[in-house]
Design an enzyme around this catalytic site. Structure first.
Site, PDB file in Angstrom:
ATOM      1  N   ASP A 233       0.823  -1.205   0.000  1.00 17.87           N
ATOM      2  CA  ASP A 233       0.000   0.000   0.000  1.00 17.87           C
ATOM      3  C   ASP A 233       0.867   1.270   0.000  1.00 17.87           C
ATOM      4  O   ASP A 233       1.986   1.266   0.515  1.00 17.87           O
ATOM      5  CB  ASP A 233      -0.865  -0.041   1.280  1.00 17.87           C
ATOM      6  CG  ASP A 233      -1.864   1.084   1.357  1.00 17.87           C
ATOM      7  OD1 ASP A 233      -2.704   1.188   0.452  1.00 17.87           O
ATOM      8  OD2 ASP A 233      -1.808   1.868   2.337  1.00 17.87           O
TER       9      ASP A 233
ATOM     10  N   GLU B 152       1.518  -0.064  -4.871  1.00 22.36           N
ATOM     11  CA  GLU B 152       0.550   0.958  -5.264  1.00 22.36           C
ATOM     12  C   GLU B 152       1.268   2.301  -5.339  1.00 22.36           C
ATOM     13  O   GLU B 152       1.648   2.866  -4.311  1.00 22.36           O
ATOM     14  CB  GLU B 152      -0.584   1.045  -4.239  1.00 22.36           C
ATOM     15  CG  GLU B 152      -1.570   2.160  -4.557  1.00 22.36           C
ATOM     16  CD  GLU B 152      -2.257   2.777  -3.342  1.00 22.36           C
ATOM     17  OE1 GLU B 152      -3.301   3.395  -3.526  1.00 22.36           O
ATOM     18  OE2 GLU B 152      -1.729   2.656  -2.205  1.00 22.36           O
TER      19      GLU B 152
END
Ligand SMILES: *[C@@H]1O[C@H](CO)[C@@H](O)[C@H](O)[C@H]1NC(C)=O
Length: 488
Positions: A223, A247
């Site tokens: 993330d 990400e």
């Protein structure tokens, strides 16, 4: 010499782990918000109001119960929400049902199930030759309150203020501010870990080694990568020992692609935005998509290791822009058959239409999991062809897509022996016709979506797309054994 049963079982366990980038390349991924995919016991009626932003009751056992549904789309890997223990409070911005507000890295979020149930999920996946990808967060913890009110002693293992960066609001024009300041400093704040500190990094590295091993994890989705120094990642990914995809929420390939020098995969935002612009309305331009694909193939070190998607839990559902089913079909055909590892966001196959977070986090069980839904069927056909082509053509997955022909609204793309023809005229836009040259085809080809044969004249195809639906061609004689279009 024969090994004892126990020794060979152990040898099997140790080699069964650690799925590499090469092993992930030909896979396809189903993205699950654990709380929102499936409740245990076959429950398809418990309500879930997305606006409330609270736990709705999806669990690991619920996922186990629905693996046939996932496999029915030709999908062989799942990505689940972060598994770590979260802050318990229900805050003005909701609760931690999404898993991005962790407080204890060494405990599990018990609302998703026990360690035994998570291990059972991994075992059931592996028995089906499927992979488990877990979402992990290294940028921040969660805190139910303002940055100034954080009690660092509550966190495990990073329980000391000096393991965190000083609170500040991000200046998005300044990369060091993006990395060091806090994503959120008010409401539910996100205390930003000092990942640049070697002591903090060392704890993270040993934590991820343990997490991957304890829960038999095959891959990581990392993330908020752009909010952490790039230098943190090589040692972290090595300690994980599995394929990792980051990400980096930015559509500029010049910004996003260089992260592939620090981790094997990145989410394909540089193609996501052009894909959306091209297909979200019948006025979109095919040139925009082609430009986006070219940008990625020039800037990214290995496009076959990107994660290509058309929806996720942070973006509005595609159907929130248009309810045109033909446009959704074209987007999904591209999603699965273009370059990169395809990622389908749970609910996309049911044409869910929620807009921005939290509306795009609908409970999938409320669909009843029908497998005859048109997008479910399209994803299944496209994935089965991709898997089949990958097994039959050694270079298929690593061969980059080339554009054979296009006009403003229609494109024909070739990857290996697969020719995909897409259009954005929509369901009510009439026929879209295009002459496709240079296919390399010598015999008959089949559209594996409609199972209608297509004539080939001197390697050229005169393709008509009716009702705005995509066509995906493969040589008829090579389809035997694919299970597609009932070939004999
Ligand atoms: C993994 O298991 C070991 C042994 O029980 C334990 O010490 C370690 O904390 C666990 N790590 C994680 C991340 O759960």
């Amino acid at each position: 010499m024969r090994k004892s049963g126990l020794l060979s079982a152990l040898a099997y366990l140790s080699t069964a782990r650690a799925a590499t980038p090469e092993e992930w390349r030909a896979r396809s991924i189903y993205q699950i918000i654990t709380d929102r995919f499936a409740r245990p016991g076959g429950d398809i009626s418990s309500p879930c109001n997305t606006k409330d932003q609270v736990y709705c009751g999806g669990t690991y056992q619920g996922i186990i119960d629905r693996l046939d549904y996932i496999q029915g789309m030709g999908i062989d890997s799942i990505w689940i929400s972060p598994i770590t223990a979260q802050i318990a409070e229900n805050t003005p911005s909701g609760s931690s049902y999404h898993g991005y507000w962790q407080s204890n890295l060494y405990e599990l979020n018990s609302l998703f199930g026990s360690a035994e149930e998570l291990n059972a999920l991994a075992a059931e996946l592996h028995a089906r030759n499927m992979y488990l990808m877990v979402d992990v967060v290294v940028n921040h913890n969660g805190w139910a309150g303002e940055a100034s009110s954080v009690d660092y002693s509550q966190f495990v293992p990073f329980n000391s203020k000096d393991q965190y960066n000083e609170p500040c609001d991000i200046d998005y024009d300044d990369q060091s501010s993006i990395e060091d300041c806090w994503l959120v400093t008010t409401g539910t704040s996100l205390p930003d870990l000092k990942t640049s500190d070697p002591g903090v990094a060392e704890v993270f590295n040993s934590w991820i080694t343990g997490l991957v091993s304890n829960y038999s994890v095959d891959g990581l989705r990392i993330d908020t990568v752009k909010h952490v120094e790039k230098e943190f990642f090589p040692a972290f990914v090595e300690a994980a020992g599995v394929y990792s995809i980051g990400e980096i929420l930015d559509g500029d390939p010049a910004y996003t692609c260089p992260y592939q020098d620090y981790m094997p995969g990145v989410l394909n935002y540089p193609v996501y935005y052009p894909l959306l612009e091209t297909f979200q309305a019948t006025t979109g331009s095919m040139g925009r998509l082609i430009e986006g694909m070219n940008g990625v193939s020039q800037a990214c070190a290995d496009p076959s290791l990107l994660g290509t998607f058309s929806e996720n839990h942070d973006t509005p559902r595609f159907a929130s822009y248009t309810d045109d089913i033909a446009l959704a079909q074209n987007v999904l055909a591209f999603n699965v058959l273009a370059d990169g590892i395809p990622i389908i966001y749970a609910g996309q196959e049911q044409h869910y239409s929620g807009g921005n977070d939290p509306d795009n986090r609908e409970a999938v069980w409320l669909s009843g999991f029908p497998t005859d839904a048109p997008l479910y069927q399209l994803i299944a056909s496209a994935n089965k062809l991709r898997t089949f082509a990958a097994a039959n053509e050694p270079e298929y997955i690593t061969t980059l897509t080339s554009v054979l022909s296009n006009d403003e609204h229609t494109v024909a793309m070739k990857k290996g022996n697969v020719v995909t023809v897409l259009t954005n005229v929509g369901a009510n836009g009439g026929d879209a016709s295009i002459t496709v040259e240079g296919t390399g085809y010598t015999g008959e080809v089949m559209d594996v979506i409609s199972c209608e044969p297509q004539a080939v004249e001197g390697g050229n195809l005169a393709v008509t797309l009716s009702g705005g639906a995509p066509k995906v061609f493969y040589p008829v004689e090579a389809l035997a054994g694919s299970g597609l279009c009932e070939t004999t």
